[in-house]
Write an enzyme that holds these catalytic residues in place. Structure first.
Site, PDB file in Angstrom:
ATOM      1  CB  THR A  24      -0.820   0.036   1.283  1.00  0.00           C
ATOM      2  OG1 THR A  24      -0.580  -1.187   1.929  1.00  0.00           O
ATOM      3  CG2 THR A  24      -2.273   0.180   1.085  1.00  0.00           C
ATOM      4  CG  LEU A 173       6.647  -2.883   6.713  1.00  0.00           C
ATOM      5  CD1 LEU A 173       7.444  -3.696   7.722  1.00  0.00           C
ATOM      6  CD2 LEU A 173       7.275  -1.521   6.505  1.00  0.00           C
ATOM      7  CD  GLU A 174       3.308  -1.484  -0.923  1.00  0.00           C
ATOM      8  OE1 GLU A 174       3.825  -1.326  -2.041  1.00  0.00           O
ATOM      9  OE2 GLU A 174       2.262  -0.934  -0.562  1.00  0.00           O
ATOM     10  CG  ASN A 175      10.152  -2.191  -0.402  1.00  0.00           C
ATOM     11  OD1 ASN A 175      10.100  -2.390  -1.607  1.00  0.00           O
ATOM     12  ND2 ASN A 175       9.751  -1.049   0.147  1.00  0.00           N
TER      13      ASN A 175
END
Length: 347
Positions: A24, A173-175
């Site tokens: 997101t 958290l997208e990483n």
């Protein structure tokens, strides 16, 4: 909130359980059989979960509020539509200390002081809303991967909750995410704030199997987790719980992917459908309010389904989320008015 997944990810092979074995960010160019939830044991579990976040209604609408100007309607918190039960302030930022986060108001949103912002938080809370701090986003660089950074995360988020009056935290958290230490951090935060509201906004690939780190984190804090509002967008096609591949933006995509979480260990009250507020709010995967509402009816009532129909219903489903309240406002608050009203009318 756009992620960066490719359609090719849908080629991942399903395990024998029917599930793949294996978030997101700033959006627009820059989470009828009898259901197990109806059984006495499951009802008791659902009640215990709900008690950990008493401010959140049985069926809730979550919206991300942008602490920046990216072309969507600029809002103050007081401008956020009343349909939103959980408002996720986006975003907390990393500091020079591993795992620690901070929050600074962007001058672009028009607050003259932090006190004015805090007053708006209190006003929303007085109206029965929860205001939480979202950590991460597409550009977020926060890493919790050892005991020290887990402590720093819990301490800093807890401090911001105390300072600003936030009700909790959203994990976006997208990483990458380390389940062991993020679970440790969130449990420490819960010990400090027993009623903390905790939501998550993983990308679709992160919730394809209970063996994935995001999924393991959700299960690890199941006794107090409020909701996982997976991002059903910027994903490309993905596997559903029946082993078939579905295209984003469709009712089957929403229901067949939600089924993975619902059958993978999460309580229905901990599952929400996350979609963009408009086609401008994400790079792909926009679903019209009518499609979202049909998916909600399919999952909770067993009606209005597409080609995929779950083997059971989940009347306790938490609800829906959108990126963002700002993009929704730019779209005439269509999500708040149509999906919001529908969520609040669920069984």
């Amino acid at each position: 909130m756009p992620g960066r997944l490719l359609t090719a990810l849908a080629a991942v092979t399903l395990a024998s359980s029917g599930l793949v074995a294996t978030g997101t960010a700033q959006a627009s160019g820059k989470h009828p059989a009898t259901s197990p939830a109806d059984s006495p044991a499951a009802s008791t579990a659902s009640t215990a979960i709900a008690a950990s976040a008493t401010a959140v209604p049985r069926h809730a609408v979550t919206g991300y509020w942008q602490n920046f100007d990216n072309g969507a309607t600029v809002q103050k918190l007081k401008d956020v539509d009343d349909a939103y039960d959980i408002i996720a302030v986006s975003f907390a930022e990393a500091t020079g200390q591993p795992g620690a986060v901070t929050f600074r108001l962007d001058p672009a949103v028009g607050y003259g002081s932090a006190d004015a912002f805090k007053a708006d938080i209190k006003a929303k809370q007085a109206a029965g809303k929860s205001v939480i701090l979202s950590v991460g986003g597409e550009r977020g660089a926060i890493s919790v991967n050892d005991a020290a950074s887990a402590k720093n995360f819990a301490d800093s988020v807890g401090g911001l909750m105390d300072d600003y009056g936030f009700d909790g935290v959203d994990i976006d958290l997208e990483n990458g995410l380390n389940a062991t230490y993020m679970t440790q951090a969130l449990k420490a935060l819960h010990e400090r704030h027993a009623g903390v509201v905790v939501t998550m906004a993983p990308q679709t690939i992160d919730m394809q199997s209970p063996q994935n780190e995001y999924f393991k984190t959700a299960l690890g804090i199941k006794d107090f987790l409020t909701a996982v509002n997976m991002q059903y967008y910027n994903s490309g096609s993905m596997n559903g719980c029946d082993g078939k591949v579905y295209s984003q933006g469709t009712i089957d995509f929403l229901t067949a992917l939600a089924c993975i979480q619902l059958e993978g260990g999460l309580d229905p009250s901990q599952v929400g459908i996350g979609v963009p507020a408009s086609a401008r709010a994400a790079g792909g995967g926009y679903a019209a309010p009518s499609v979202v509402n049909a998916a909600l009816d399919c999952l909770t009532r067993g009606s209005g389904c597409g080609s995929f129909k779950p083997s059971r219903t989940y009347p306790g489903l938490r609800g829906a989320m959108t990126w963002s309240t700002n993009w929704d406002a730019a779209n005439g608050n269509a999500f708040a008015n149509q999906v919001g009203a529908h969520v609040h009318g669920l069984p």
